[in-house]
Design an enzyme around this catalytic site. Structure first.
Site, short mmCIF file in Angstrom:
data_model
loop_
_atom_site.label_atom_id
_atom_site.label_comp_id
_atom_site.label_asym_id
_atom_site.label_seq_id
_atom_site.Cartn_x
_atom_site.Cartn_y
_atom_site.Cartn_z
N LYS A 160 0.82 -1.21 0.00
CA LYS A 160 0.00 0.00 0.00
C LYS A 160 0.85 1.27 0.00
CE LYS A 160 -4.22 -2.08 1.71
NZ LYS A 160 -3.79 -3.51 1.86
C1 LIG Z 1 -4.47 -4.57 1.29
C2 LIG Z 1 -3.68 -5.82 1.15
C3 LIG Z 1 -4.05 -6.84 0.24
C4 LIG Z 1 -5.31 -6.75 -0.60
O1 LIG Z 1 -5.19 -5.78 -1.60
P1 LIG Z 1 -6.50 -5.29 -2.40
O2 LIG Z 1 -6.04 -4.17 -3.24
O3 LIG Z 1 -7.48 -4.89 -1.34
O4 LIG Z 1 -6.98 -6.46 -3.18
C5 LIG Z 1 -3.23 -7.95 0.12
N1 LIG Z 1 -2.11 -8.09 0.88
C6 LIG Z 1 -1.74 -7.14 1.77
C7 LIG Z 1 -0.51 -7.37 2.58
C8 LIG Z 1 -2.50 -5.98 1.94
O5 LIG Z 1 -2.11 -5.05 2.84
#
Ligand SMILES: *Cc1c(COP(=O)(O)O)cnc(C)c1O
Length: 496
Positions: A136
């Site tokens: 993120k």
């Molecule tokens: C947020 C997150 C996901 C999921 O990602 P999306 O964009 O919501 O599909 C997967 N792995 C980790 C470690 C995350 O923080």
């Protein structure tokens, strides 16, 4: 083939060729009843006024020569190139390059998104070298800077509020800390996030960062958030805004690492598949966007945990909301994948009214069925597999034994889905490692009998001072707290 229909791509949308110069992309709502906006407006607005999500009215398409010219660029420069047509002149290119350089400066690997070969046909792209150790950071580090830039130019401030059950909170806080035009209020359920996750948020002592531990569940936090946004007078007074995963700018920032993977593996000459652990469908939708702008990404493989609404959707064409089960991969503990609406819009041939109707019936009945023809088009590109916690631990153990690679539970699910897809030899798979294993030490220890060490930058996390306000599950108390802590201190409003 009718004009505007790209072979193998879902839906009918127009395309802009970049060789004809930069035509500004405008953004339309998936529900068809909100005004079209430019990039900077979409950035601040997040959700469209009709409840839909913004998507480009046409995809800018890079030619094979455009892609070749991007090979070997430093990661921040690649980001600036890829997102340039999406920004559509609302931010000049020199500024964009400055902001992307700044956004990825805090990553602690020189490749930013290193690719590791796991076996003959499988690659791992590590997306956890940012400040909060999860993918993120790629979008949010840039988003914080984009917000600050656009607001400062407009002479506005805004108040970012969010609710988190884990990774999003710390990534958003790191992205917004010390930005003069932003205040950030982050809600988490008291006692219900892991200690690493809590400390990553509460040890940020910047004056514009306010952590709030709510006496309640994550759902209570989300209800409080909705309550704030529904109070229009309050919303305008403090210039409320959100940086959640439906924000278009997050999607577009993520397109860049797919371009990086594809170019590194030989695109545009060589095709590839990607395997993505998915919750809100944001990350994998960015892969879909990367394909739409001309990259040869031929398969989009999804891994889910026990909360398998996406797997069921791509198996049957039907979505049904169930209850959320806590798992070892908490960042995917989701029952409604918000970004899927962007794909539905294409499956409904970009008909906003039809998409709105489908979403309304989904909200009302908790069910949605797109029918056999649309399912077939979706399956031409997407495939999904689910793994429960025992399987996830077994995958972590197996991969560790095979290559010494320690995967976090989310990444393990992506890798397993990538292997299960059994892609042909000429279709290498890039699986996304979305979090550092040290973020989920308990799960990893259960799988391989040892705890992964925190990277150097977080070595002293347990010794750092924490700051956090504990509040009751009460909207009035929350509103007062935000006002007292100076949300939108000078009274100016954001356009959101
Ligand atoms: C947020 C997150 C996901 C999921 O990602 P999306 O964009 O919501 O599909 C997967 N792995 C980790 C470690 C995350 O923080």
């Amino acid at each position: 083939m009718p004009p505007g229909l790209r072979p193998g791509c879902i839906g009918r949308y127009s395309r802009l060729s970049l060789t004809k110069g930069l035509l500004p992309v405008r953004y339309v709502s998936t529900r068809g009843a909100a005004p079209a906006l430019a990039f900077d407006e979409v950035l601040l607005a997040g959700l469209a006024r009709d409840g839909g999500l913004y998507v480009p009215d046409s995809w800018p398409v890079f030619t094979a020569d455009d892609w070749r010219a991007m090979r070997g660029l430093a990661y921040p420069e690649l980001v600036a190139r890829v997102i340039r047509p999406f920004v559509g002149g609302t931010i000049d290119q020199a500024t964009l390059e400055r902001l992307t350089a700044q956004a990825y400066r805090g990553f602690d690997h020189p490749a930013i998104a290193p690719l590791k070969q796991m076996d003959a046909g499988l690659w791992l792209m590590e997306l956890f070298h940012g400040p909060t150790l999860a993918f993120k950071d790629f979008a949010l580090q840039l988003l914080g800077l984009l917000f600050d830039h656009v607001l400062t130019q407009r002479g506005q401030r805004c108040t970012i509020v969010g609710a988190t059950s884990g990774d999003t909170g710390s990534a958003a806080i790191e992205a917004c800390r010390d930005r003069p035009s932003l205040d950030v209020f982050m809600l988490h359920p008291f006692g219900r996030v892991s200690e690493v996750q809590r400390r990553q948020m509460t040890t940020v002592l910047s004056a514009n960062v306010h952590n709030i531990a709510v006496d309640g569940s994550f759902d209570d936090c989300q209800d409080l958030l909705k309550g704030l946004f529904n109070d229009l007078a309050f919303r305008d007074r403090v210039g409320l805004s959100a940086v959640n995963s439906i924000n278009w700018a997050r999607i577009v920032a993520q397109v860049a690492y797919y371009a990086h993977a594809a170019l590194s593996l030989g695109a545009p000459e060589r095709r590839l598949a990607v395997a993505v652990p998915s919750g809100n469908f944001g990350n994998v939708y960015s892969a879909y966007a990367a394909r739409a702008i001309g990259l040869p990404i031929e398969r989009l493989i999804i891994g889910s945990n026990r909360n398998d609404i996406l797997t069921r959707f791509f198996d049957t064409g039907a979505m049904a909301i169930g209850t959320v089960h806590p798992t070892l991969s908490p960042s995917m503990d989701i029952q409604v994948s918000s970004n899927l609406e962007r794909l539905l819009f294409d499956l409904y041939d970009r008909d906003g009214a039809a998409t709105a109707k489908a979403m309304q019936s989904f909200r009302a009945d908790g069910r949605l069925d797109v029918g056999a023809a649309r399912l077939k088009r979706a399956q031409a590109l997407f495939g999904a597999t689910r793994y429960d916690d025992d399987e996830t631990k077994a995958i972590i153990a197996r991969e560790f034994k095979a290559s010494g690679e320690v995967l976090d539970p989310h990444s393990a699910i992506g890798v397993a889905a990538g292997r299960a897809a059994q892609c042909p030899r000429d279709l290498p798979v890039v699986a996304l490692a979305t979090a550092h294993p040290a973020k989920f030490p308990d799960a990893v220890e259960q799988a391989i009998g040892r705890r992964p060490a925190l990277p150097d930058r977080l070595k002293d996390l347990y010794a750092r001072e924490e700051r956090c306000m504990r509040l009751p599950n009460d909207l009035g108390a929350l509103r007062e707290f935000i006002l007292a802590r100076g949300g939108a201190r000078d009274g100016k409003r954001s356009a959101a």
